[in-house]
Design an enzyme around this catalytic site. Structure first.
Site, PDB file in Angstrom:
ATOM      1  N   HIS A 230       9.066   6.337   3.988  1.00  0.00           N
ATOM      2  CA  HIS A 230       8.483   7.187   5.035  1.00  0.00           C
ATOM      3  C   HIS A 230       7.865   6.329   6.118  1.00  0.00           C
ATOM      4  CE1 HIS A 230       5.504   6.588   1.829  1.00  0.00           C
ATOM      5  NE2 HIS A 230       4.574   6.586   2.781  1.00  0.00           N
TER       6      HIS A 230
ATOM      7  N   GLY B 195       0.794  -1.228   0.000  1.00  0.00           N
ATOM      8  CA  GLY B 195       0.000   0.000   0.000  1.00  0.00           C
ATOM      9  C   GLY B 195       0.821   1.271   0.000  1.00  0.00           C
TER      10      GLY B 195
HETATM   11  P1  DGP Z   1       1.685   5.672   2.020  1.00  0.00           P
HETATM   12  O1  DGP Z   1       0.323   5.251   1.671  1.00  0.00           O
HETATM   13  O2  DGP Z   1       2.287   4.843   3.155  1.00  0.00           O
HETATM   14  O3  DGP Z   1       2.616   5.754   0.826  1.00  0.00           O
HETATM   15  O4  DGP Z   1       1.556   7.122   2.629  1.00  0.00           O
HETATM   16  C1  DGP Z   1       1.667   8.293   1.901  1.00  0.00           C
HETATM   17  C2  DGP Z   1       1.104   9.377   2.728  1.00  0.00           C
HETATM   18  O5  DGP Z   1       1.511  10.603   2.184  1.00  0.00           O
HETATM   19  C3  DGP Z   1      -0.422   9.412   2.806  1.00  0.00           C
HETATM   20  O6  DGP Z   1      -0.857   9.147   4.135  1.00  0.00           O
HETATM   21  C4  DGP Z   1      -0.803  10.819   2.401  1.00  0.00           C
HETATM   22  C5  DGP Z   1       0.511  11.560   2.432  1.00  0.00           C
HETATM   23  N1  DGP Z   1       0.637  12.580   1.411  1.00  0.00           N
HETATM   24  C6  DGP Z   1       0.474  12.403   0.064  1.00  0.00           C
HETATM   25  N2  DGP Z   1       0.686  13.566  -0.573  1.00  0.00           N
HETATM   26  C7  DGP Z   1       1.001  14.490   0.379  1.00  0.00           C
HETATM   27  C8  DGP Z   1       1.325  15.872   0.331  1.00  0.00           C
HETATM   28  O7  DGP Z   1       1.384  16.517  -0.720  1.00  0.00           O
HETATM   29  N3  DGP Z   1       1.575  16.484   1.514  1.00  0.00           N
HETATM   30  C9  DGP Z   1       1.521  15.809   2.703  1.00  0.00           C
HETATM   31  N4  DGP Z   1       1.766  16.509   3.812  1.00  0.00           N
HETATM   32  N5  DGP Z   1       1.225  14.508   2.783  1.00  0.00           N
HETATM   33  C10 DGP Z   1       0.974  13.855   1.632  1.00  0.00           C
END
Ligand code: DGP
Length: 113
Positions: free
Chosen positions: A100, A93
């Site tokens: 991260h 996912g």
């Molecule tokens: P994952 O699904 O583990 O790859 O988590 C990616 C996360 O990144 C998700 O919870 C939403 C976050 N995310 C995506 N785009 C952005 C963004 O532009 N800014 C921030 N602050 N978070 C983001």
């Protein structure tokens, strides 16, 4: 890395709500919080996923966990507990291909697994 969302956030090219930064790590609020406290901790170096952790960058990963612990303490959630989540690859996912770790807390989290 070009065209990497989190590299752009780290570089300040895309705005974020920063909660912590040092020479190796950047931490910011998740745009779509899944808990009252939802922060993403990322290495400044572009490491794609857990699959790309090596003996050479493992030091950065252990540093990330020290930062996670400090952030949880600073947010006042350490005592009650919190969850650290990493999604790896498509089946795991992972939606952003820059390693991260999610810190989720500030409330009783639903049980998973
Ligand atoms: P994952 O699904 O583990 O790859 O988590 C990616 C996360 O990144 C998700 O919870 C939403 C976050 N995310 C995506 N785009 C952005 C963004 O532009 N800014 C921030 N602050 N978070 C983001």
């Amino acid at each position: 890395m070009e065209n990497c969302l989190f590299c752009k956030i780290i570089a300040g090219e895309i705005p974020s709500q920063k909660v912590y930064e040092d020479n190796r790590v950047y931490a910011f609020r998740d745009i779509n919080p899944a808990a009252k406290y939802h922060v993403l901790v990322v290495p400044k170096e572009h490491i794609e996923s857990v699959n790309d952790i090596t003996a050479e960058n493992a030091d950065t990963i252990s540093h990330i966990f020290l930062v996670i612990k400090k952030l949880a303490e600073a947010a006042g959630i350490a005592e009650h507990g919190y969850r650290v989540v990493n999604n790896c690859g498509e089946d795991g996912g992972q939606s952003v291909n820059h390693l991260h770790f999610h810190i989720l807390g500030g409330e009783k989290l639903k049980t998973q697994l």
